[in-house]
Design a protein around this motif. Structure first.
Motif, PDB file in Angstrom:
ATOM      1  N   GLY A  98       0.815  -1.214   0.000  1.00 18.42           N
ATOM      2  CA  GLY A  98       0.000   0.000   0.000  1.00 18.42           C
ATOM      3  C   GLY A  98       0.846   1.260   0.000  1.00 18.42           C
ATOM      4  N   VAL A  99       1.978   1.219   0.714  1.00 16.36           N
ATOM      5  CA  VAL A  99       2.842   2.398   0.782  1.00 16.36           C
ATOM      6  C   VAL A  99       3.492   2.645  -0.580  1.00 16.36           C
ATOM      7  CG1 VAL A  99       4.797   3.438   1.970  1.00 16.36           C
ATOM      8  CG2 VAL A  99       3.267   1.935   3.208  1.00 16.36           C
ATOM      9  N   GLU A 131       2.213   1.767  -3.382  1.00 17.15           N
ATOM     10  CA  GLU A 131       1.113   2.240  -4.220  1.00 17.15           C
ATOM     11  C   GLU A 131       0.831   3.728  -3.974  1.00 17.15           C
ATOM     12  OE1 GLU A 131      -2.893   0.346  -3.802  1.00 17.15           O
ATOM     13  OE2 GLU A 131      -2.098  -0.577  -5.613  1.00 17.15           O
ATOM     14  N   ALA A 132       0.867   4.133  -2.698  1.00 14.89           N
ATOM     15  CA  ALA A 132       0.642   5.539  -2.372  1.00 14.89           C
ATOM     16  C   ALA A 132       1.696   6.409  -3.055  1.00 14.89           C
ATOM     17  CB  ALA A 132       0.671   5.747  -0.864  1.00 14.89           C
ATOM     18  N   ALA A 133       2.955   5.957  -3.006  1.00 20.88           N
ATOM     19  CA  ALA A 133       4.030   6.725  -3.642  1.00 20.88           C
ATOM     20  C   ALA A 133       3.811   6.787  -5.149  1.00 20.88           C
ATOM     21  CB  ALA A 133       5.384   6.105  -3.320  1.00 20.88           C
ATOM     22  N   THR A 134       3.379   5.667  -5.751  1.00 19.48           N
ATOM     23  CA  THR A 134       3.084   5.658  -7.181  1.00 19.48           C
ATOM     24  C   THR A 134       1.982   6.674  -7.499  1.00 19.48           C
ATOM     25  OG1 THR A 134       3.539   3.303  -7.155  1.00 19.48           O
ATOM     26  CG2 THR A 134       2.511   4.166  -9.141  1.00 19.48           C
ATOM     27  N   SER A 135       0.959   6.689  -6.641  1.00 24.88           N
ATOM     28  CA  SER A 135      -0.170   7.600  -6.891  1.00 24.88           C
ATOM     29  C   SER A 135       0.263   9.057  -6.750  1.00 24.88           C
ATOM     30  CB  SER A 135      -1.326   7.286  -5.943  1.00 24.88           C
ATOM     31  OG  SER A 135      -1.126   7.902  -4.690  1.00 24.88           O
ATOM     32  N   MET A 136       1.368   9.305  -6.034  1.00 24.49           N
ATOM     33  CA  MET A 136       1.855  10.681  -5.896  1.00 24.49           C
ATOM     34  C   MET A 136       2.811  11.059  -7.019  1.00 24.49           C
ATOM     35  SD  MET A 136       2.367  11.162  -1.838  1.00 24.49           S
ATOM     36  CE  MET A 136       2.597   9.519  -1.252  1.00 24.49           C
TER      37      MET A 136
END
Lengths: 338, 222
Positions: free
Chosen positions: B123-124, B126-131
Motif C-alpha cells: 500500500g505504501v 502504491e501511495a508513492a506511485t499515486s503521488m
C-alpha cells in the motif's frame, strides 16, 4: 473535472477473464463531492484506482482536468498524478518517516526548496490539526490522526482532485464523522473536487452532492444524493438505504396491520425548509382526516434538511383524497402505497 | 588446567591472524554489500514487473543467484583461482580470498535484500506511485528506508556467515584465525592455539550480532 468514457476493466487472460468494470460513463464536476457506493466486489475500488491509473483500464478513457490520462506516457503520467491526491483505507503512510516527513514526501519528489516545504507542511499541519504531532511516527498515532496525515499528504501538491478509497472504513463512527467534516471543510475552502468510494450510505448522506450506485461492475443508478436517497429506483440502492434507516421487516408489519378499506397509506417526503414547517398538521385540521405515523425520518442530507414520513390517513375517502391534493399543492412529494 | 599449556601460544602469530581475518572480513563485507544491495533491489523490481522482458531478466538473474548459492564454498574457492589470479595477480593471501568470499556472499545477501523488500507494505508503494514517484524515487525514498531494519538484519547475517567463510578461505592460504585453528588444532593437535583462535572468532561473532541487533532496534518504528 473527472470524466470516464466507456471504462472497462477485465482481469485474467484473454481466454479466461472476469469483468470488473464494464463500460462505465461518469462525469464529476469541479468542486463537486461525488460518491460511489457499492458492496465489496462490486468494482468500486477498481473504479477509483482506474482514475489515477493505479489499475490500467482494459479499454475506455480517463480524463482528469481536460487531460486524457490513458493516452499519456510514463513520465507525463507521473507529472499528472501529482495533481491527483489520494487517501486510503489503511492510510499507507511511511512507517519510517515522521508525520512532518510523510506530509513533505510528495514535495520532495519534485525537488521543492526546503523553505517552501517547511511553510507548506506547517500550513497543512494546522489545517488538519496535528501541529503537536509533527515529530511523531505513524505507529504512535491513532487511526483518525493517521488519516489526517494522509489527507495533509494528499493536499501537499495542491491537487485538482482528491480520491478517497474507503477512507473512513477502518475508523470508528466518531472519528469517521470528524474526518468527513474535514473533507467537507477542504472541499469548501479550496473548491477541491472529491471523489470517494464507500459501502456506507451515511458517508454519502453526510458529504456527497451526487452519488452513483455500482453493482456487478456497472452503474445502476446515479444522480443528486437527495434524489437517489429519497426516491431510490434500483433494488441495490434500496438495500443500502434501508440498512441506514429502519429495517424492511418493520415496514412490512406496519403496512399490513393498518391496511383497511377506510385508510390510505401514504409516503410524504419533505425537502429543504418545509421539513420544519407544520404543513401536515395544518392540512389535516382543514380536511378533518386523522393520521397515524407508521415510520418516519427527519434528518439532513449534507446540509439539506429532509423528512420522510409514512402515514396512514383515516377518514372518508373524499377527505383523504383532498388531503393528498393539498399536500401536493404545497410541493410535497406524496406517494400512495396501497 | 585440563592439561592445557597456553604459554606455547605464539601471540604475535595470533594477532597477525586476527588482523588478517578482520581485513578479509571488512573488504569482502563492503564489496558484498555494494554488489548485493543493487542486485537484491533488481531481483525485487524485476520479479513484480508488468513487463514480460523484465520478468525474463528476473528468471535469468534468479537462476544465476541460485547456482552461485548451491556451489559449496570450498569448491567455489578452488574454481575461482584463475579469476582471482587475473584480478590481483595472486590467488593466495588476504587479497586472494576476497573474490571467492564476495562471489559466495553477494548472491546470498541479494536474496536477503529481496526478502526484506518484500516485507514493505504494498500500500505504501502504491501511495508513492499515486503521488507520481518514479521507480528510482520509490527505491530510494520508500523501499530502502521502509526496509531498513530488515536490511540491517540481513547485513548482520551476511557478515556472520562471512566469518565462517574466512575460516574456509584460510585453507587456500588466506591466513586468519580460522586457518590458524585448522592448522594447529586439526593438523598438529595443538589444542591451545585452536582454542584461543576459536574463542576469538566467537567473540567476534557475538560483537557483530550485538551491533546488528542494536541497529535494527534503532531503526524499527513499528
Amino acid at each position: 473535472m473527472i470524466e470516464l468514457k466507456q471504462l472497462t476493466k477485465k482481469y485474467g487472460t484473454k481466454k479466461k477473464s472476469t469483468t470488473a468494470l464494464s463500460e462505465i460513463d461518469l462525469q464529476v464536476g469541479k468542486g463537486e463531492i461525488f460518491g460511489v457506493i457499492g458492496h465489496s466486489g462490486a468494482g468500486k475500488s477498481t473504479l477509483i484506482r482506474c482514475i489515477n491509473l493505479l489499475e490500467r483500464p482494459t479499454s475506455g478513457e480517463v480524463w482528469v482536468n481536460g487531460v486524457n490520462l490513458t493516452a499519456l506516457g510514463k513520465g507525463d503520467l507521473q507529472k499528472h498524478r501529482r495533481k491527483i491526491g489520494m487517501i486510503f483505507q489503511h492510510f499507507n503512510l511511511l512507517s519510517s518517516a515522521t508525520v512532518y516527513d510523510n506530509i513533505a514526501f510528495p514535495l520532495t519528489l519534485t525537488n521543492t526548496p526546503k523553505a517552501d516545504i517547511k511553510k507548506k507542511v506547517s500550513d497543512l499541519l494546522a489545517l488538519v490539526g496535528l501541529e503537536d504531532h509533527k515529530n511523531k511516527y505513524p505507529a504512535q498515532l491513532s487511526g483518525g490522526q493517521k488519516q489526517r496525515v494522509g489527507i495533509a499528504r494528499a493536499l501537499a501538491s495542491d491537487p485538482d482532485v482528491l480520491l478517497c478509497d474507503e477512507a473512513t472504513s477502518a475508523l470508528d463512527p466518531q472519528t469517521t464523522d470528524s474526518i468527513l467534516r474535514l473533507l467537507l471543510d477542504i472541499n469548501k475552502k479550496f473548491n477541491l473536487t472529491i471523489m470517494l468510494i464507500t459501502h456506507e450510505m451515511h458517508v454519502i448522506q453526510s458529504v456527497c452532492d451526487r452519488v452513483a450506485v455500482i453493482h456487478a461492475g456497472g452503474i445502476v443508478e446515479e444522480g443528486p444524493v437527495t434524489e437517489v436517497f429519497l426516491k431510490p429506483k434500483h433494488q441495490v440502492t434500496r438495500e443500502f438505504i434501508n440498512r441506514e434507516t429502519t429495517g424492511a421487516d418493520a415496514l412490512k408489519l406496519a403496512l399490513s396491520t393498518t391496511n383497511s378499506e377506510s385508510s390510505k397509506q401514504v409516503k410524504i417526503t419533505f425537502l429543504g425548509a418545509q421539513t420544519y414547517d407544520s404543513l401536515l398538521s395544518q392540512i389535516v385540521r382543514e380536511t378533518g382526516v386523522n393520521f397515524a405515523i407508521l415510520q418516519g425520518t427527519i434528518s439532513t442530507i449534507k446540509d439539506m434538511p429532509y423528512g420522510q414520513l409514512l402515514v396512514s390517513f383515516e377518514g372518508e375517502a373524499s377527505n383523504i383524497n383532498r388531503t393528498i391534493t393539498l399536500l401536493k399543492e404545497r410541493n410535497l412529494d406524496v406517494e400512495v402505497m396501497n | 588446567m585440563w592439561g592445557l599449556d597456553f604459554s606455547m601460544v605464539d601471540w604475535e602469530e595470533m594477532s597477525q591472524a586476527a588482523i588478517d581475518t578482520l581485513k578479509m572480513l571488512g573488504a569482502s563485507a563492503l564489496l558484498t554489500f555494494i554488489i548485493g544491495l543493487p542486485l537484491g533491489v533488481l531481483l525485487f523490481i524485476t520479479a513484480r514487473s508488468n513487463s514480460a522482458l523484465l520478468r525474463f531478466i528476473y528468471r535469468i538473474l534468479s537462476f544465476i543467484v541460485n547456482i552461485l548459492r548451491s556451489v559449496p564454498f570450498v569448491i567455489l574457492i578452488v574454481a575461482l583461482i584463475p579469476i582471482t589470479r587475473a584480478i590481483f595477480g595472486v590467488s593466495i593471501g588476504v587479497e586472494g580470498t576476497i573474490p571467492p568470499l564476495v562471489i559466495g556472499a553477494a548472491p546470498f545477501f541479494a536474496r536477503l535484500v529481496e526478502t526484506a523488500l518484500r516485507e514493505v507494505d504494498r500500500g505504501v508503494i502504491e501511495a508513492a506511485t499515486s503521488m507520481g514517484a518514479s521507480t528510482f524515487q520509490i527505491i530510494r525514498k520508500v523501499l530502502l528506508p521502509e526496509s531498513m531494519p530488515g536490511l540491517i538484519a540481513g547485513m548482520t547475517i551476511t557478515v556472520v556467515t562471512l566469518v565462517s567463510y574466512t575460516a574456509m578461505a584460510g585453507m587456500v592460504g588466506g591466513g586468519g584465525l580460522g586457518d590458524l585453528a585448522i592448522r594447529y588444532g586439526y593438523q598438529r593437535y595443538e589444542k591451545e592455539v585452536m582454542i584461543v583462535a576459536v574463542i576469538l572468532m566467537i567473540v567476534l561473532v557475538q560483537l557483530l550480532q550485538m551491533i546488528g541487533d542494536r541497529l535494527v532496534a534503532h531503526f524499527t518504528r513499528k
